[in-house]
Design an enzyme around this catalytic site. Structure first.
Site, PDB file in Angstrom:
ATOM      1  N   SER A 150     -21.724  33.646  49.568  1.00  0.00           N
ATOM      2  CA  SER A 150     -22.155  32.432  48.826  1.00  0.00           C
ATOM      3  C   SER A 150     -22.430  31.130  49.672  1.00  0.00           C
ATOM      4  O   SER A 150     -21.860  30.879  50.729  1.00  0.00           O
ATOM      5  CB  SER A 150     -21.056  32.014  47.809  1.00  0.00           C
ATOM      6  OG  SER A 150     -21.366  30.720  47.172  1.00  0.00           O
ATOM      7  N   ASN A 160     -20.560  22.957  58.190  1.00  0.00           N
ATOM      8  CA  ASN A 160     -20.987  22.353  57.096  1.00  0.00           C
ATOM      9  C   ASN A 160     -20.426  21.537  56.172  1.00  0.00           C
ATOM     10  O   ASN A 160     -19.073  21.606  55.975  1.00  0.00           O
ATOM     11  CB  ASN A 160     -21.885  23.569  56.382  1.00  0.00           C
ATOM     12  CG  ASN A 160     -20.872  23.993  55.228  1.00  0.00           C
ATOM     13  OD1 ASN A 160     -21.178  23.534  54.200  1.00  0.00           O
ATOM     14  ND2 ASN A 160     -20.108  24.994  55.313  1.00  0.00           N
ATOM     15  N   SER A 161     -20.821  20.544  55.660  1.00  0.00           N
ATOM     16  CA  SER A 161     -20.341  19.847  54.664  1.00  0.00           C
ATOM     17  C   SER A 161     -21.095  19.349  53.490  1.00  0.00           C
ATOM     18  O   SER A 161     -21.639  18.223  53.274  1.00  0.00           O
ATOM     19  CB  SER A 161     -19.669  18.373  55.123  1.00  0.00           C
ATOM     20  OG  SER A 161     -19.135  17.933  54.218  1.00  0.00           O
ATOM     21  N   ASN A 176     -13.816  30.342  43.649  1.00  0.00           N
ATOM     22  CA  ASN A 176     -13.599  29.469  44.977  1.00  0.00           C
ATOM     23  C   ASN A 176     -12.440  28.420  44.770  1.00  0.00           C
ATOM     24  O   ASN A 176     -12.671  27.476  44.214  1.00  0.00           O
ATOM     25  CB  ASN A 176     -14.934  28.940  45.204  1.00  0.00           C
ATOM     26  CG  ASN A 176     -14.874  28.182  46.426  1.00  0.00           C
ATOM     27  OD1 ASN A 176     -13.712  28.272  47.191  1.00  0.00           O
ATOM     28  ND2 ASN A 176     -16.000  27.266  46.874  1.00  0.00           N
ATOM     29  N   CYS A 186     -11.782  24.414  46.218  1.00  0.00           N
ATOM     30  CA  CYS A 186     -12.372  23.197  45.958  1.00  0.00           C
ATOM     31  C   CYS A 186     -10.884  22.178  45.543  1.00  0.00           C
ATOM     32  O   CYS A 186      -9.948  22.637  45.245  1.00  0.00           O
ATOM     33  CB  CYS A 186     -12.801  23.556  44.360  1.00  0.00           C
ATOM     34  SG  CYS A 186     -14.256  24.669  44.314  1.00  0.00           S
ATOM     35  N   THR A 188     -14.309  28.972  54.969  1.00  0.00           N
ATOM     36  CA  THR A 188     -14.359  28.125  56.287  1.00  0.00           C
ATOM     37  C   THR A 188     -13.177  27.552  56.818  1.00  0.00           C
ATOM     38  O   THR A 188     -12.332  27.011  55.876  1.00  0.00           O
ATOM     39  CB  THR A 188     -15.540  27.241  56.210  1.00  0.00           C
ATOM     40  OG1 THR A 188     -15.256  26.310  55.110  1.00  0.00           O
ATOM     41  CG2 THR A 188     -17.026  27.623  56.130  1.00  0.00           C
ATOM     42  N   GLY A 197     -16.311  36.130  57.506  1.00  0.00           N
ATOM     43  CA  GLY A 197     -15.951  35.121  58.724  1.00  0.00           C
ATOM     44  C   GLY A 197     -16.457  35.928  59.664  1.00  0.00           C
ATOM     45  O   GLY A 197     -15.589  36.310  60.579  1.00  0.00           O
ATOM     46  N   GLY A 250     -22.793  35.636  56.167  1.00  0.00           N
ATOM     47  CA  GLY A 250     -23.225  34.327  55.991  1.00  0.00           C
ATOM     48  C   GLY A 250     -23.921  33.730  56.855  1.00  0.00           C
ATOM     49  O   GLY A 250     -25.152  33.697  57.089  1.00  0.00           O
TER      50      GLY A 250
END
Length: 303
Positions: A21, A69-70, A126, A129, A192, A242, A264
């Site tokens: 994802s 990444n953000s 997920n 969050c 991550t 990962g 990913g």
């Protein structure tokens, strides 16, 4: 040819490679490289109850052997996915996994209920969050909060439920067991790791959000360790991710106890890596005289 098929919570995957994802969107961009039917499955871009624009740029930064990444869960929202994206994906001859992200347990349950009557094959929850009701703490850092979300989703759907765990915890097995106890059918990990970069010229963080998620080959040893621990702690299937970038790392994940693997960040540097990994798996299994890849997944005792 060796049998690459695997079964996770009653869902059959033609091979153990799942697009992770956030890295393939809804698959369209990668169809110029290979048909989506090449993949065992695709976990779509993280979905939220309403559309999100995501975080302000800069929101991606390069690191040694990986990236930060953000992005901030930019997505069109659950309703747009069901209406516009899912009908196309459902005809691609691959397992479709809907990754959902909410700010409250009720939001997770709402999305699960909406997806329950669709062609989605599995839900990936997920829990990395933030939990708005608890001051922004991520659900996935607490066994109790992970249990609350899993319980809410389980009540809302008959679809197989896979809970995606954060590595930013003290004891990954506690979180995995909490999800299993509340009805999770599978566990996926790792999401991550938290990291940051600083621009030495501006003397400011590179990412506008300061922190971001570290992924790529650099995190593989951490991910492998956590997959090993989780596979020994629960009796439900584990999907490892990962830093998986080639057939060797995919095989390591499965030897550690993963029933399947997600790919990913490797897709960004080599969009053809899933095809190469599948070819590599076939070759390695033939060389080893192994007829079924599912034989690589050891039956670790629950501890």
């Amino acid at each position: 040819m060796p049998d690459l098929s695997v079964n996770i919570a009653g869902v059959k995957f033609k091979n153990p490679l799942i697009a992770a994802s956030g890295c393939v969107g809804f698959g369209q961009e990668y169809e110029k490289f290979f048909p989506l039917s090449t993949l065992g499955g695709i976990s779509v871009k993280g979905l939220t109850p309403a559309p999100r624009d995501g975080n302000a740029p800069v929101r991606v930064a390069e690191t040694a052997a990986g990236m930060l990444n953000s992005v901030g869960l930019q997505n069109p929202g659950i309703d747009a996915f069901i209406k516009d994206e899912l009908p196309r994906l459902a005809g691609k001859d691959t397992v479709v996994i809907a990754n959902i992200a909410g700010e409250t347990a009720e939001q997770f349950a709402l999305m699960a209920k909406k997806l329950d009557e669709t062609a989605v094959d599995m839900l990936e929850v997920n829990v990395s969050c933030p939990n708005v009701k608890e001051g922004g703490m991520a659900f996935g850092v607490s066994g109790a909060e992970t249990a609350k979300v899993t319980r809410a989703v389980r009540k809302a759907t008959a679809k197989p439920v896979m809970v995606k765990l954060s590595p930013n915890v003290t004891d990954i097995t506690e979180i995995a067991r909490a999800a299993e106890a509340e009805g999770a059918d599978a566990i996926s990990l790792i999401n991550t790791l938290l990291g940051m970069r600083i621009d030495i010229n501006t003397r400011k963080p590179v990412l506008d959000n300061i922190f971001g998620g570290l992924s790529g080959p650099a995190v593989f040893p951490v991910a492998l360790r956590m997959v090993w621990q989780t596979a020994r702690a629960v009796s439900i299937p584990v999907v490892g991710m990962g830093g998986v970038s080639n057939e060797k790392t995919a095989i390591e994940m499965m030897l550690a106890g993963a029933a399947a693997v997600q790919i990913g960040t490797a897709l960004f540097s080599d969009p053809m890596c899933p095809v190469k990994i599948i070819n590599g798996l076939n070759k390695w299994l033939e060389e080893q005289g192994i007829a079924k890849i599912s034989e690589l997944n050891p039956a670790f005792p629950v501890i």
